[in-house]
Motif scaffolding. Structure first.
Motif, PDB file in Angstrom:
ATOM      1  N   SER A  21      -2.196   8.462   3.228  1.00  0.00           N
ATOM      2  CA  SER A  21      -3.191   8.607   2.346  1.00  0.00           C
ATOM      3  C   SER A  21      -4.654   8.429   3.072  1.00  0.00           C
ATOM      4  O   SER A  21      -5.469   9.048   2.463  1.00  0.00           O
ATOM      5  CB  SER A  21      -3.190   7.475   1.497  1.00  0.00           C
ATOM      6  N   THR A  22      -4.561   7.883   4.107  1.00  0.00           N
ATOM      7  CA  THR A  22      -6.055   8.247   5.029  1.00  0.00           C
ATOM      8  C   THR A  22      -5.693   8.916   6.158  1.00  0.00           C
ATOM      9  O   THR A  22      -6.347   8.511   7.464  1.00  0.00           O
ATOM     10  CB  THR A  22      -6.278   6.770   5.367  1.00  0.00           C
ATOM     11  N   TYR A  48      -5.204  16.980   5.414  1.00  0.00           N
ATOM     12  CA  TYR A  48      -4.378  16.535   4.233  1.00  0.00           C
ATOM     13  C   TYR A  48      -3.079  17.220   4.270  1.00  0.00           C
ATOM     14  O   TYR A  48      -3.263  18.420   4.109  1.00  0.00           O
ATOM     15  CB  TYR A  48      -5.331  16.338   3.105  1.00  0.00           C
ATOM     16  N   SER A 156     -11.313   5.440   0.914  1.00  0.00           N
ATOM     17  CA  SER A 156     -10.681   6.072  -0.129  1.00  0.00           C
ATOM     18  C   SER A 156     -10.165   5.192  -1.080  1.00  0.00           C
ATOM     19  O   SER A 156     -10.107   3.863  -0.722  1.00  0.00           O
ATOM     20  CB  SER A 156      -9.288   6.797   0.294  1.00  0.00           C
ATOM     21  N   ALA A 158      -7.202   4.708  -4.276  1.00  0.00           N
ATOM     22  CA  ALA A 158      -6.133   5.569  -4.930  1.00  0.00           C
ATOM     23  C   ALA A 158      -5.383   4.810  -6.042  1.00  0.00           C
ATOM     24  O   ALA A 158      -5.311   3.494  -5.847  1.00  0.00           O
ATOM     25  CB  ALA A 158      -5.070   5.981  -3.916  1.00  0.00           C
ATOM     26  N   MET A 167      -6.668   9.920  -6.129  1.00  0.00           N
ATOM     27  CA  MET A 167      -7.396   9.462  -4.919  1.00  0.00           C
ATOM     28  C   MET A 167      -8.705  10.150  -5.115  1.00  0.00           C
ATOM     29  O   MET A 167      -8.739  11.313  -5.131  1.00  0.00           O
ATOM     30  CB  MET A 167      -6.541   9.700  -3.807  1.00  0.00           C
ATOM     31  N   TYR A 169     -12.371  10.171  -2.071  1.00  0.00           N
ATOM     32  CA  TYR A 169     -12.572   9.790  -0.899  1.00  0.00           C
ATOM     33  C   TYR A 169     -14.029  10.115  -0.572  1.00  0.00           C
ATOM     34  O   TYR A 169     -14.609  10.883  -1.074  1.00  0.00           O
ATOM     35  CB  TYR A 169     -11.576  10.453   0.333  1.00  0.00           C
ATOM     36  N   THR A 171     -16.191  10.699   3.207  1.00  0.00           N
ATOM     37  CA  THR A 171     -16.195  10.607   4.780  1.00  0.00           C
ATOM     38  C   THR A 171     -17.587  11.129   5.493  1.00  0.00           C
ATOM     39  O   THR A 171     -18.255  11.700   4.339  1.00  0.00           O
ATOM     40  CB  THR A 171     -14.795  11.210   5.308  1.00  0.00           C
TER      41      THR A 171
END
Length: 326
Positions: A21-22, A48, A156, A158, A167, A169, A171
């Motif tokens: 997930s990350t 992803y 993130s 989730a 989820m 996020y 960045t």
């Protein structure tokens, strides 16, 4: 034991999620895929894939990713890099990237948080059939650089509700990597950026069916070395897969990248230079034991099409998600 029962008892997606997930290593700033200034965006398309929105397992995880990209553009397409205009561009890059990630035990707004910092080392080689600079015209110009990438912090959050996972996020790019506005080849983008978005994963553990999609937007600051500011970019990464057993997973993955607003600044001599690209390819995953915990490796390839104002080629990802414990 039936296959569906085996999947339910043995497959533990939550054990993998701290890495998956990350898994976005935020390495869009490596100068590998081309769009925006010099054809280089911040977002690393294809980062992803499967299980992207499944909540992380509390504790430390180390995602490690090997990456290779090769792409080119015909001599009829021009790219701006610093004070040069180049045509007939070809770029290749191998990279190794890591992102230490921590997921705390305490829930936030009912969701599982995860924090990571991505960085890496690699090489970029870029060649241009023709490169026009203030000093004149150069044919067959070629640059190669080796070094570190920019830094990419990522956070993130989730949530899980049965087979549904969501989820969000955020960045960004801290531009400390190998970059020189006078080179064709770089491992950094030379400016800061922030990217945010959200994703969804459908995961049925009994049947082994899975689908994931992550949508986001990138905002760029101006490159002070070139007085060039990239526009706002949009991107969609997706994957659909089937677990054939408790260990093996097969599927397809893809991405779409589309620039929403044009480039600007006194250095944007080619104008708005809006870009786009799409890609699709196969995906294979394998779950295995490592130190008494569940680890995961994934290999996927992408074949690009629909490109405009960027090179077009293929990419290969090889990922290892290593659980480090609490």
């Amino acid at each position: 034991m039936s296959r569906s029962t085996m999947m339910h008892c043995s497959f533990r997606p939550a054990c993998l999620a701290a890495a998956l997930s990350t898994l976005y290593l935020a390495i869009g700033a490596t100068g590998l895929a081309r769009a925006d200034e010099g054809g280089v965006p911040f977002w690393f398309s294809g980062a992803y894939a499967s299980l992207a929105a499944v909540p992380a397992t509390p504790g430390w995880t180390l995602p490690v990713q090997g990456y290779y990209y090769s792409g080119d553009a015909s001599a009829t397409r021009s790219f701006q890099q610093g004070d040069s205009i180049s045509a007939g561009v070809r770029s290749t890059s191998p990279l190794i990237l890591v992102q230490p990630t921590y997921a705390p035990k305490t829930k936030l707004w009912g969701g599982q948080a995860a924090l990571g910092l991505g960085f890496g080392y690699g090489q970029n080689r870029t060649r241009a059939d023709v490169s026009i600079t203030p000093g004149g015209t150069e044919f067959g110009r070629s640059d190669t650089t080796r070094g570190g990438t920019d830094l990419y912090p990522v956070a993130s959050l989730a949530w899980n509700h049965g087979v549904h996972n969501a989820m969000v996020y955020i960045t960004g790019d801290i531009p400390i990597g190998s970059y020189d506005s006078n080179r064709l080849a770089n491992l950094g983008i030379g400016h800061a950026a922030v990217d945010m978005g959200g994703g969804y994963t459908y995961l049925d553990e009994k049947s082994g069916r899975e689908f994931s999609a992550v949508l986001g937007l990138t905002y760029n600051w101006e490159n002070e070395d070139t007085n060039y500011r990239n526009g706002v970019d949009s991107h969609l990464d997706w994957a659909a897969s089937q677990f054939l057993s408790a260990n093996w997973q097969v599927g397809i993955a893809g991405y779409v990248y589309y620039q929403l607003t044009g480039d600007s600044g006194s250095g944007a001599v080619l104008g708005p230079f809006k870009s786009r690209v799409a890609a699709i390819g196969p995906e294979v995953g394998y779950v295995f034991a490592m130190g008494g915990k569940q680890a995961y490796t994934n290999v996927r390839g992408y074949y690009e099409f629909w490109a405009r104002n960027r090179v077009e080629g293929h990419a290969v990802f090889a990922t290892l998600a290593i659980p480090l414990g609490k």
